[in-house]
Design an enzyme around this catalytic site. Structure first.
Site, short mmCIF file in Angstrom:
data_model
loop_
_atom_site.label_atom_id
_atom_site.label_comp_id
_atom_site.label_asym_id
_atom_site.label_seq_id
_atom_site.Cartn_x
_atom_site.Cartn_y
_atom_site.Cartn_z
N LYS A 299 0.84 -1.11 -0.02
CA LYS A 299 -0.07 0.12 -0.11
C LYS A 299 0.95 1.27 -0.05
O LYS A 299 0.29 2.40 -0.52
CB LYS A 299 -1.07 -0.04 1.10
CG LYS A 299 -1.98 -0.99 1.02
CD LYS A 299 -2.84 -1.01 1.88
CE LYS A 299 -4.25 -2.18 1.70
NZ LYS A 299 -3.77 -3.41 1.87
C1 LIG Z 1 -4.28 -4.50 1.15
C2 LIG Z 1 -3.59 -5.76 1.05
C3 LIG Z 1 -4.00 -6.74 0.20
C4 LIG Z 1 -5.18 -6.84 -0.72
O1 LIG Z 1 -5.14 -5.83 -1.75
P1 LIG Z 1 -6.38 -5.38 -2.39
O2 LIG Z 1 -6.07 -4.07 -3.43
O3 LIG Z 1 -7.46 -4.84 -1.35
O4 LIG Z 1 -6.78 -6.43 -3.30
C5 LIG Z 1 -3.09 -8.09 -0.10
N1 LIG Z 1 -2.07 -8.08 0.89
C6 LIG Z 1 -1.72 -7.26 1.64
C7 LIG Z 1 -0.44 -7.34 2.27
C8 LIG Z 1 -2.35 -5.95 1.76
O5 LIG Z 1 -2.04 -4.95 2.73
#
Ligand SMILES: *Cc1c(COP(=O)(O)O)cnc(C)c1O
Length: 475
Positions: free
Chosen positions: A117
């Protein structure tokens, strides 16, 4: 480039109009009017730019196709300031490493909070600061988190002018590492609020505040959730960077497997593919919360109630519905906003599901858009982590393990399969120890963070309490 809503509102908006906004006024999500097409010559030029000038320059090239209301020099500076080796650990920013056969891992989790993120949120922090200064406005970001999103938002917004972050989390429920990451921030514009309750209580408080329109306007309340188009756009860049590392010419194709929750990450892959990136398959990997796997296998999209949403060892994928999925369905149904509105606005509200199994477009998911899907459970996760550690000496986190498990089911000869590494194992140490018997490595900057002083306010699960808190801290 103008933006339209997936539910039919076509009053065109510019990038900076939607940057600070959440949903479109009709309840839909924003998408560009059309996807810019990248021809072979441009792809070659970008390949060269990534290898010779770096990720920030590539990001500038791609973002510029979608952003026409920030001067080019400013946009270039924002990208350069965001994607540095200092913040992301390497000059490649998203280095590829070989796992086995033709499976590669693309590292997206070497940013400040060790999860993917950061890739988008770090840019969002700089864009928000830039745009708020330009408008002479302020913004108070209110959110609820059970881990990754909240910390990524705080590390992106810390010290930024014009922005405050009020982040609620369920008291005592995050891992000690995650609590330490967030609560050790001492920046004046970051406020951690530990709520006596579960994650849903935090979310209810945020909703209650957002539904109080007078309060929302007076205190300039905003969000940074995963439906924000700027976040999605920032993620498109690393699909190109992954492709350029895995191939030498533009005639080669690659596939991606993406550990998925809200469909944000993989939706960026869909956008990259629509732009002309040579992608064979886009594989959606889910955990026990298999809303998306069910859709791609059966054509039925069925939202789960809280009681049917499992708490798993890949917790950042524990979702009851996939907030960004509406964007793909809009494209799948030929951008028919009225139809999307009837599915997401009416059918889901009425019965919690819709069924496209008989719709002629359903086959296009696979045939035209390249989607495949699979599911991984706790025991799959443990087995995959143990196996990659014992055979390859590589420790992968629980979400990435879900990706590797599913990627192995969709290999094609001669097509590199890139699994997106969405977090580092240290964030989910308990499960790593369960799988391997060993503690994961901890990057030097995180040694001893559990012992740092903490700054957090404990609060009852009460919307009025948080309103009072915000009002007191907005002076
Ligand atoms: C947020 C997150 C996801 C999922 O991502 P999306 O965009 O919601 O599909 C997968 N792995 C980790 C470690 C995350 O923080």
């Amino acid at each position: 480039m103008k933006y339209i809503s997936t539910r039919g509102d076509h009053s065109p908006k510019h990038f900076c109009d939607i940057l600070l906004e959440g949903l479109a006024p009709d309840g839909g999500l924003y998408l560009p009017e059309s996807y810019p097409h990248v021809d072979d010559a441009t792809l070659s030029r970008w390949r060269d730019i990534y290898h010779k000038q770096g990720y920030a320059e590539l990001a500038f090239e791609i973002l510029s196709l979608y952003i026409d209301d920030i001067p080019a020099a400013d946009m270039k500076a924002l990208c350069a300031k965001t994607y540095t080796a200092e913040v992301f650990g390497t000059g490649e920013i998203v280095p590829l490493r070989h796992l086995e056969n033709n499976i590669w891992l693309e590292a997206l989790s070497n940013g400040p909070t060790l999860a993917f993120k950061d890739m988008a949120m770090q840019l969002l922090g700089n864009l928000f600061e830039y745009e708020l200064a330009r408008r002479g406005e302020e913004l108070n970001i209110l959110g609820a988190t059970s881990g990754d999103t909240g910390s990524a938002a705080e590390y992106a917004m810390r010290g930024k002018k014009g922005v405050r972050v009020f982040m609620t989390s369920p008291y005592g429920r995050m891992s000690p590492f995650q609590q330490a990451q967030m609560f050790s921030l001492m920046d004046d514009n970051i406020f951690n609020i530990a709520v006596d309750g579960v994650f849903d209580d935090c979310q209810d408080m945020v909703k209650a505040v957002s539904n109080d329109l007078d309060f929302k306007r007076q205190y300039k309340i905003g969000t940074v959730n995963s439906i924000n188009w700027a976040r999605l756009l920032a993620q498109v860049v690393y699909y190109f960077a992954g492709y350029f590392q895995a191939t030498e010419t533009n005639v080669e194709k690659v596939s991606f497997t993406v550990p998925s929750g809200n469909f944000g990450n993989i939706c960026a892959g869909h956008v990259a593919r629509m732009m002309g990136l040579p992608v064979a398959k886009l594989v959606v990997a889910t955990n026990e919360n298999d809303v998306l796997d069910e859709f791609f296998k059966t054509g039925v999209y069925r939202v789960r109630v809280s009681a049917d949403t499992h708490e798993t060892s890949s917790p950042s994928m524990d979702i009851s519905k996939a907030s960004n999925f509406e964007r793909f369905i809009f494209d799948l149904l030929g951008r028919d906003g009225a139809r999307v509105k009837s599915l997401f606005g009416d059918a889901l509200a009425r019965s919690g599901q819709f069924d496209l199994s008989q719709h002629p477009a359903f086959n296009d998911c696979r045939m035209r858009y390249g989607f495949e899907s699979g599911k991984s459970t706790h025991s799959d996760r443990l087995a995959t982590i143990k196996d990659t550690f014992e055979r390859k000496g590589m420790m992968i986190d629980t979400h990435t393990a879900d990706g590797v498990k599913v990627a192995r089911e969709y290999l094609q000869a001669g097509v590199p399969m890139i699994v997106l590494e969405t977090a580092l194992p240290i964030k989910f140490a308990e499960t790593i120890v369960e799988a391997t018997g060993q503690q994961p490595d901890r990057p030097a900057k995180f040694v001893g963070i559990e012992d740092l002083p903490k700054r957090v306010t404990r609060m009852a699960a009460d919307a009025q309490a948080i309103k009072t808190f915000i009002a007191e801290h907005c002076v």
